[in-house]
Design an enzyme around this catalytic site. Structure first.
Site, PDB file in Angstrom:
ATOM      1  CG  HIS A   1      51.003  26.392  46.705  1.00  0.00           C
ATOM      2  ND1 HIS A   1      51.700  26.082  45.649  1.00  0.00           N
ATOM      3  CD2 HIS A   1      50.840  27.667  46.068  1.00  0.00           C
ATOM      4  CE1 HIS A   1      51.420  26.119  44.613  1.00  0.00           C
ATOM      5  NE2 HIS A   1      51.051  27.969  45.546  1.00  0.00           N
TER       6      HIS A   1
ATOM      7  CB  CYS B   1      49.430  31.418  45.208  1.00  0.00           C
ATOM      8  SG  CYS B   1      51.142  31.648  45.228  1.00  0.00           S
TER       9      CYS B   1
ATOM     10  CG  HIS C   1      44.582  48.879  61.668  1.00  0.00           C
ATOM     11  ND1 HIS C   1      44.091  49.051  62.145  1.00  0.00           N
ATOM     12  CD2 HIS C   1      45.525  47.758  61.046  1.00  0.00           C
ATOM     13  CE1 HIS C   1      43.208  48.369  61.718  1.00  0.00           C
ATOM     14  NE2 HIS C   1      43.660  47.420  60.781  1.00  0.00           N
TER      15      HIS C   1
HETATM   16 ZN   LIG Z   1      51.972  29.898  44.608  1.00  0.00          ZN
HETATM   17 ZN   LIG Z   2      43.710  45.929  59.852  1.00  0.00          ZN
END
Ligand SMILES: [Zn+2]
Ligand SMILES: [Zn+2]
Length: 275
Positions: free
Chosen positions: A264, A247, A190
């Protein structure tokens, strides 16, 4: 499995412009139909385990063998099925499944070495990416600074100046990533088409986050990897679930602090929508 409420179009190749246009229309209308059905909640929320956990593997099998019967498939042709990820890890999360049995059972890094297959994947993934971007726009344009003037004009709140055209919309495709895992957990090959935000009730572990925002995720643009690139990626993955969580938006390192990262991510999601 119950028959899906929308009709599905079956076409054979990606080869002619006419077919492509026809398919695009069918695809768009399917997307519109499915939006009403499935994509209304802002954050995907987990359902009870009993109803879904058993059959994901089987479902991917159905999606490629009997796409017409499968309600998760929103478009298919001879080469691919386009499906909603059953456990979305971001606000928009689709999968592209090759229907050829040999390809379906292949490792993505192996299968994508074939330039013909890679080219087909690129064409199909571009369509899916455009749909994902449209979905982001449909849901989040109302929060976006870049969309404000355009929406105000469309909604009759503001008038166009005499020499002004309608402002363009935000490039929502920038918020979408397309790629594969270096070590996929599912049997059927996939390709993920997923928004960057990782805003989802299904995102529950470091592993979930790092599956998409670490070197474990190979962007489709990186292919062909070449021998060296491939070996490097394979060497890197032995410890991948344990790498620091970074992040996606500001680059802040959350190390292994998943709860802090989740808080966050919610803040970043709001700020990203507002861009
Ligand atoms: Zn961030
Ligand atoms: Zn996957």
């Amino acid at each position: 499995m119950a028959e899906p409420p929308t009709t599905k179009t079956k076409n054979s190749t990606f080869s002619t412009a006419a077919l492509a246009a026809k398919k695009q229309t069918a695809f768009d209308s399917m997307m519109n139909a499915s939006k009403r059905k499935d994509l209304t909640a802002e954050s995907p929320q987990p359902r009870k385990k009993s109803t879904y956990q058993v059959s994901w593997r089987k479902l991917l099998g159905d999606a490629i063998d009997h796409p017409e019967r499968d309600s998760r498939v929103f478009y298919y042709d001879d080469d691919f099925s386009f499906v909603y990820d059953k456990y979305p890890k971001a606000s928009v999360h689709f999968l592209l499944l090759p229907r050829d049995k040999k390809l379906s059972m292949a490792h993505p890094l192996e299968a994508l070495k074939d330039p013909i297959f890679l080219a087909k994947v690129r064409v199909a993934a571009a369509k899916l990416k455009a749909s994902a971007a449209k979905e982001l726009q449909r849901r989040f344009a109302k929060f976006s600074k870049q969309e404000k003037r355009r929406l105000d004009i469309l909604n009759g709140v503001l008038e166009l100046d005499d020499d002004e055209g309608l402002p363009g919309s935000r490039d929502w495709e920038k918020g979408i990533r397309v790629g594969v895992h270096t070590h996929p957990s599912m049997e059927h090959m996939h390709i993920h088409v997923i928004s960057k935000d990782m805003f989802s009730g299904y995102l529950k572990h470091r592993k979930h986050y790092n599956s998409f925002h670490s070197r474990f995720f190979v962007n489709l643009e990186e292919f062909p990897l070449g021998e060296d690139g491939e070996n490097k990626r394979k060497r890197e993955i032995w410890h991948w679930p344990d790498v620091d969580m970074i992040c996606w938006r500001c680059g802040k390192n959350f190390k292994n602090k998943f709860t802090q990262l989740k808080i966050h991510l919610d803040e970043e999601f709001d700020e990203w929508k507002a861009e």
